[in-house]
Write a protein that holds these residues in place. Structure first.
Motif, short mmCIF file in Angstrom:
data_model
loop_
_atom_site.label_atom_id
_atom_site.label_comp_id
_atom_site.label_asym_id
_atom_site.label_seq_id
_atom_site.Cartn_x
_atom_site.Cartn_y
_atom_site.Cartn_z
N VAL A 152 5.84 14.49 -10.70
CA VAL A 152 6.61 14.66 -11.93
C VAL A 152 5.79 15.37 -13.00
CG1 VAL A 152 7.71 13.42 -13.84
CG2 VAL A 152 8.13 12.70 -11.49
N LEU A 153 4.54 14.95 -13.20
CA LEU A 153 3.70 15.55 -14.23
C LEU A 153 3.36 17.00 -13.90
CD1 LEU A 153 1.24 12.59 -15.00
CD2 LEU A 153 3.24 13.32 -16.32
N ILE A 187 20.54 15.67 -2.96
CA ILE A 187 20.69 16.62 -4.07
C ILE A 187 19.41 17.41 -4.26
CG2 ILE A 187 20.95 16.80 -6.59
CD1 ILE A 187 22.89 14.43 -6.42
N SER A 188 18.26 16.73 -4.22
CA SER A 188 16.99 17.44 -4.41
C SER A 188 16.74 18.45 -3.30
CB SER A 188 15.83 16.44 -4.47
OG SER A 188 15.67 15.76 -3.23
N LEU A 189 17.07 18.09 -2.05
CA LEU A 189 16.89 19.03 -0.94
C LEU A 189 17.82 20.22 -1.08
CD1 LEU A 189 15.81 19.94 1.81
CD2 LEU A 189 17.49 18.43 2.89
N THR A 190 19.09 19.97 -1.37
CA THR A 190 20.06 21.06 -1.51
C THR A 190 19.68 22.00 -2.64
OG1 THR A 190 21.81 19.59 -0.70
CG2 THR A 190 22.49 21.63 -1.78
N VAL A 234 0.83 -1.20 0.00
CA VAL A 234 0.00 0.00 0.00
C VAL A 234 0.87 1.25 0.00
CG1 VAL A 234 -1.67 1.34 1.33
CG2 VAL A 234 -1.95 -1.13 1.11
N VAL A 235 1.90 1.26 0.85
CA VAL A 235 2.79 2.43 0.95
C VAL A 235 3.51 2.68 -0.38
CG1 VAL A 235 4.88 3.32 2.03
CG2 VAL A 235 3.11 2.25 3.43
N ILE A 236 4.03 1.62 -0.98
CA ILE A 236 4.76 1.77 -2.24
C ILE A 236 3.81 2.19 -3.36
CG2 ILE A 236 6.04 0.53 -4.02
CD1 ILE A 236 7.39 -1.06 -1.85
N GLY A 237 2.60 1.60 -3.38
CA GLY A 237 1.64 1.96 -4.42
C GLY A 237 1.23 3.42 -4.33
N LEU A 238 0.92 3.89 -3.11
CA LEU A 238 0.55 5.29 -2.93
C LEU A 238 1.74 6.21 -3.21
CD1 LEU A 238 -1.65 5.12 0.30
CD2 LEU A 238 -2.42 5.47 -2.05
N GLY A 239 2.92 5.77 -2.77
CA GLY A 239 4.11 6.59 -2.99
C GLY A 239 4.42 6.78 -4.46
N LEU A 240 4.34 5.70 -5.24
CA LEU A 240 4.60 5.81 -6.67
C LEU A 240 3.55 6.65 -7.38
CD1 LEU A 240 5.74 2.17 -7.50
CD2 LEU A 240 7.18 4.19 -7.29
N THR A 241 2.30 6.55 -6.90
CA THR A 241 1.23 7.37 -7.50
C THR A 241 1.49 8.86 -7.25
OG1 THR A 241 -0.37 5.59 -7.16
CG2 THR A 241 -1.24 7.81 -7.54
N VAL A 242 1.86 9.19 -6.01
CA VAL A 242 2.16 10.58 -5.67
C VAL A 242 3.36 11.07 -6.47
CG1 VAL A 242 2.91 12.14 -3.83
CG2 VAL A 242 1.14 10.44 -3.37
N CYS A 243 4.37 10.23 -6.61
CA CYS A 243 5.56 10.61 -7.38
C CYS A 243 5.23 10.89 -8.83
CB CYS A 243 6.63 9.52 -7.28
SG CYS A 243 7.39 9.36 -5.66
N LEU A 244 4.34 10.09 -9.41
CA LEU A 244 3.93 10.31 -10.79
C LEU A 244 3.23 11.65 -10.94
CD1 LEU A 244 3.57 9.30 -13.70
CD2 LEU A 244 1.46 8.17 -12.95
N ILE A 245 2.35 11.98 -10.00
CA ILE A 245 1.66 13.27 -10.03
C ILE A 245 2.65 14.41 -9.86
CG2 ILE A 245 -0.09 14.69 -8.89
CD1 ILE A 245 -1.50 12.11 -8.08
N ASP A 299 11.85 19.99 -7.68
CA ASP A 299 10.74 19.15 -7.22
C ASP A 299 10.57 17.93 -8.12
OD1 ASP A 299 10.12 20.75 -5.06
OD2 ASP A 299 8.74 22.01 -6.19
N LEU A 300 10.74 18.13 -9.43
CA LEU A 300 10.66 17.00 -10.36
C LEU A 300 11.77 15.99 -10.06
CD1 LEU A 300 9.97 17.19 -14.14
CD2 LEU A 300 11.92 15.87 -13.34
N PHE A 301 12.97 16.50 -9.80
CA PHE A 301 14.09 15.63 -9.44
C PHE A 301 13.79 14.89 -8.15
CE2 PHE A 301 18.19 14.57 -7.63
CZ PHE A 301 18.90 14.11 -8.72
N ALA A 302 13.14 15.59 -7.20
CA ALA A 302 12.76 14.94 -5.95
C ALA A 302 11.78 13.80 -6.20
CB ALA A 302 12.15 15.96 -5.00
N GLY A 303 10.82 14.00 -7.12
CA GLY A 303 9.89 12.95 -7.47
C GLY A 303 10.60 11.72 -8.01
#
Length: 368
Positions: free
Chosen positions: A51-52, A117-120, A38-49, A82-86
């Protein structure tokens, strides 16, 4: 030579990732649970959003000439961070849980470096925005006179700094030669590095908040001093609205990242006594949400940005609807002529006289 050889022998370069996790008592799950899926599925969904959404922000800034100013180039670079963070979170999701024990040390360091890197990049970019706003607001200008070459050079410096900071733990500041200094949150990282990392970022947060507070006080004072001039009032209001948008971006970043940085600080200071492992995942989720917040802020605060988003979505829909009336697209703005005329009239009424020579790169007042 003998002393150098003895120091080398005390280092644990041959140990794998599992050794360091067991050393600090951080458990690596052996089997996948329903919660993990569940965590990975939700995490990947949020990451996709994430990035887009940030791709859309970057496209809007590139395509709309009304955003071709230093402040918007920096905000576009913020979207790139933010995209790099995704992407970094996607890599983290695909290398977590039982998969962690399969990672080599190099892969583990890369996983952590991407987050660093994304945070910095985000922190350095927000600091650059704060400095740019301070220079322009003090002179009561809407946009700085910084050339595009300087903006590009600044953006390159931001990413070079981010990459260097991301590589620091893997190159020399880790605990492979000092096992007592291992972190419980990031078992191969040095606790002293976590203290340095957290304090540096928290101090930067404080500096940026102080700068924006000073800018707001100055703008308020100037607004009162020029209260008898209607045109100056409108210009000041536009400046304030843009400042509010940027401040919301900064505020969201500080709120989302402070819990994670405090967790790293406590882990660095207290080690196992901090019990940081019990809530580090929640802090990571909050930090991940920050990359999704900024596009929402832009769309809610800026009518022009929202209009450009709609134009981009309409173009994507039209491509799939087999409507190709124009073989080549030659436009100066991603807006229709009707919308462009409406925006132009709004600009003329709000900020400038029709004769102003700078009206070709006009500015649409953000929504309050």
């Amino acid at each position: 030579m003998a002393s150098e050889s003895s120091v080398w022998n005390t280092c644990n370069y041959s140990r794998d990732v599992t050794f360091f996790y067991n050393l600090v008592g951080k458990k690596i799950s052996e089997e996948w649970s329903t919660q993990d899926f569940v965590v990975i599925g939700l995490g990947l969904t949020v990451c996709l959003i994430v990035v887009l959404a940030n791709l859309m922000v970057m496209a809007a800034i590139l395509m709309n000439r009304r955003f071709h100013f230093p402040i918007y180039y920096l905000l576009g670079n913020m979207a790139a961070a933010d995209l790099f963070a995704g992407i970094a979170y996607v890599n983290l999701m695909l290398n977590t849980g039982p998969w962690t024990r399969m990672l080599t040390k190099e892969q583990w360091y890369i996983r952590g470096a991407l987050i660093d890197i994304s945070l910095t990049a985000s922190v350095a970019n927000l600091l650059a925005v704060a400095v740019e706003r301070h220079q322009t607001i003090i002179t009561m200008q809407l946009h700085s006179n910084m050339t595009k070459r300087r903006v590009v050079l600044l953006i390159v410096c931001i990413w070079v700094t981010a990459i260097i900071m991301g590589l620091v733990p893997s190159t020399f500041w880790n605990c492979e030669c000092d096992l007592d200094d291992c972190s419980t949150v990031a078992p191969l990282y040095s606790r002293r590095f976590l203290i340095f990392w957290a304090v540096l970022n928290l101090l930067t947060f404080f500096i940026m908040v102080a700068m924006y507070a000073r800018i707001f006080i100055y703008v308020r004072y100037q607004s009162r001093a020029t209260s008898e001039h209607t045109s100056e009032i409108r210009h000041n209001q536009t400046v304030v609205n843009l400042m509010k948008t940027i401040s919301m971006v900064l505020g969201a970043f500080v709120i989302c990242w402070t819990p994670g940085l405090m967790t790293l600080l406590l882990d660095g200071l207290l080690g196992k006594a901090s019990h940081a492992n019990s809530f580090e995942k929640y802090c990571l989720v909050i930090a991940e949400c920050n990359s999704l917040v900024n596009p929402i802020i832009y769309s809610l605060r800026d009518n022009e940005m929202r209009r450009t988003f709609k134009w981009i979505l309409c173009c994507l829909c039209r491509k799939g609807a087999d409507q190709r009336r124009q073989p080549s697209v030659k436009i100066n703005s991603p807006l229709s002529e009707e919308t462009l005329d409406f925006v132009q009239k709004s600009e003329d009424r709000a900020l400038r006289k029709p004769q102003d020579s700078h009206d070709k790169d006009g500015w649409t007042e953000p929504r309050v």
